[in-house]
Design a protein around this motif. Structure first.
Motif, PDB file in Angstrom:
ATOM      1  N   THR A 189       0.867  -1.168   0.000  1.00 16.10           N
ATOM      2  CA  THR A 189       0.000   0.000   0.000  1.00 16.10           C
ATOM      3  C   THR A 189       0.901   1.214   0.000  1.00 16.10           C
ATOM      4  O   THR A 189       1.671   1.424   0.949  1.00 16.10           O
ATOM      5  N   ALA A 190       0.842   1.993  -1.045  1.00 18.09           N
ATOM      6  CA  ALA A 190       1.768   3.108  -1.205  1.00 18.09           C
ATOM      7  C   ALA A 190       1.032   4.283  -1.850  1.00 18.09           C
ATOM      8  O   ALA A 190      -0.204   4.269  -1.983  1.00 18.09           O
ATOM      9  N   TYR A 191       1.816   5.290  -2.232  1.00 12.41           N
ATOM     10  CA  TYR A 191       1.264   6.476  -2.877  1.00 12.41           C
ATOM     11  C   TYR A 191       2.105   6.817  -4.101  1.00 12.41           C
ATOM     12  O   TYR A 191       3.209   6.299  -4.283  1.00 12.41           O
ATOM     13  N   SER A 192       1.556   7.669  -4.928  1.00 18.02           N
ATOM     14  CA  SER A 192       2.230   8.088  -6.147  1.00 18.02           C
ATOM     15  C   SER A 192       3.641   8.580  -5.851  1.00 18.02           C
ATOM     16  O   SER A 192       3.866   9.311  -4.883  1.00 18.02           O
ATOM     17  N   ALA A 193       4.592   8.165  -6.712  1.00 18.03           N
ATOM     18  CA  ALA A 193       6.008   8.563  -6.641  1.00 18.03           C
ATOM     19  C   ALA A 193       6.766   7.903  -5.495  1.00 18.03           C
ATOM     20  O   ALA A 193       7.934   8.216  -5.270  1.00 18.03           O
ATOM     21  N   ASP A 194       6.138   6.979  -4.777  1.00 21.74           N
ATOM     22  CA  ASP A 194       6.866   6.210  -3.764  1.00 21.74           C
ATOM     23  C   ASP A 194       7.840   5.242  -4.436  1.00 21.74           C
ATOM     24  O   ASP A 194       7.674   4.866  -5.597  1.00 21.74           O
ATOM     25  N   LEU A 195       8.840   4.815  -3.666  1.00 21.20           N
ATOM     26  CA  LEU A 195       9.751   3.765  -4.106  1.00 21.20           C
ATOM     27  C   LEU A 195       9.442   2.489  -3.341  1.00 21.20           C
ATOM     28  O   LEU A 195       9.371   2.489  -2.107  1.00 21.20           O
ATOM     29  N   LEU A 196       9.258   1.399  -4.070  1.00 24.40           N
ATOM     30  CA  LEU A 196       8.957   0.105  -3.473  1.00 24.40           C
ATOM     31  C   LEU A 196      10.155  -0.825  -3.628  1.00 24.40           C
ATOM     32  O   LEU A 196      10.907  -0.734  -4.602  1.00 24.40           O
ATOM     33  N   ALA A 197      10.319  -1.730  -2.693  1.00 22.41           N
ATOM     34  CA  ALA A 197      11.419  -2.693  -2.729  1.00 22.41           C
ATOM     35  C   ALA A 197      10.860  -4.106  -2.745  1.00 22.41           C
ATOM     36  O   ALA A 197      10.026  -4.465  -1.901  1.00 22.41           O
ATOM     37  N   GLU A 198      11.302  -4.893  -3.723  1.00 20.83           N
ATOM     38  CA  GLU A 198      10.886  -6.301  -3.828  1.00 20.83           C
ATOM     39  C   GLU A 198      12.135  -7.181  -3.816  1.00 20.83           C
ATOM     40  O   GLU A 198      13.015  -7.045  -4.660  1.00 20.83           O
ATOM     41  N   ASN A 199      12.204  -8.069  -2.831  1.00 20.99           N
ATOM     42  CA  ASN A 199      13.348  -8.973  -2.701  1.00 20.99           C
ATOM     43  C   ASN A 199      13.134 -10.227  -3.550  1.00 20.99           C
ATOM     44  O   ASN A 199      12.079 -10.857  -3.485  1.00 20.99           O
TER      45      ASN A 199
END
Length: 288
Positions: free
Chosen positions: A194-204
């Motif tokens: 659950t994030a917002y516009s322009a956030d950075l997400l990390a997937e391992n």
């Protein structure tokens, strides 16, 4: 001659009384207004600051009051800083001004009385969108630093802000393409972002290149495999692939025979709202 002397003496007495009155008036006659009527109110040493924000249509009116130790509203010279931030501390609006006493005016704050405040207005268009608190608001804070005193602070969490577009990732799917994809095992943790516009997400992500055949002979006679990741979901961008050991961006990822490697994919969310799966793929080819 005697009559003239008496009159002359009387005039001297009247002149002395008048001079005394004028001297008293010039030194003490302003004591009722603090000796600084040009400030629009009593000048003194502020001990506290108050903050009131009113919304009128698409505009916000900000009222800043200073109080002395007795709780009276006063005027004072000093530096004013006003900011609005979202729940993550990102600044959405700022206003700064060096104030003098004359900047404080009488404003009707309630139905029955007026009080001495400094006021300014800004529009909703000047307030950037952000990540609001649970009540839909941001945090407004005023800091007033008198010319000869310590900074005074007050904040309120009642100013409504526009929310950035919301991003909801229900699942992550990574598919393999390329001539040697069958020899690589890929795994990742089930994700629900659950994030917002322009956030950075990390997937391992974990990769394993199995290259042992019958009698220990390699299945593929290659130096290794290059793994190149990409994102298929519109609006998302793959901005970096971090190797946990080097902490450096490593794209494509190089896999050697019979080795396992863990990487972290850094993805930037789109500028628009989204709810659904995140689809990615990894192209696998022999390293040249």
């Amino acid at each position: 001659m005697k009559r003239i002397s008496v009159i002359f003496a009387a005039l001297l007495i009247v002149s002395a009384i008048a001079a005394t009155y004028l001297f008293h008036s010039s030194n003490g006659g302003n004591s009722s207004n603090g000796g600084n009527s040009s400030n629009g109110g009593n000048a003194g040493t502020p001990e506290g600051v108050s903050l009131l924000i009113r919304t009128t249509g698409s505009n916000f009116s900000v009222y800043v009051g200073l109080r002395d130790s007795a709780g009276n509203y006063i005027s004072s010279a000093g530096n004013l800083n006003f900011t609005v931030a979202d729940s993550r501390g990102h600044r959405l609006f700022s206003y700064a001004r060096q104030l003098v006493g004359a900047d404080f005016k009488q404003y009707r704050i309630d139905q029955t009385s007026t009080s001495l405040r400094y006021s300014f207005t800004f529009s909703e268009a000047e307030l950037k969108p952000g990540v609001p608190l649970q009540n839909g608001s941001g945090v407004a804070q005023v800091i007033f630093t008198p010319a000869n005193g310590s900074a005074l602070r007050q904040s309120t969490a009642s100013l409504a802000i526009k929310a950035l577009p919301r991003i909801s990732i229900e699942s992550v799917n990574i598919s393999k393409v390329g001539s040697v994809g069958a020899y690589v095992t890929i795994a990742w943790s089930p994700s629900n972002f659950t994030a917002y516009s322009a956030d950075l997400l990390a997937e391992n992500v974990s990769l394993f290149f199995f290259n042992v055949g019958d009698e220990g002979m390699p299945l593929l006679n290659v130096l290794g495999i290059d793994c190149l990741f990409s994102v298929n979901t519109t609006g998302f961008q793959l901005v970096a692939v971090f190797h946990p050991d080097t902490k450096l961006n490593a794209s494509p990822v190089f896999l050697v025979s019979n080795a396992r490697i863990a990487i972290t994919l850094i993805l930037k969310t789109p500028s628009h709202g989204y709810s659904g799966p995140l689809i990615m793929q990894v192209s696998m080819e022999p390293a040249s």
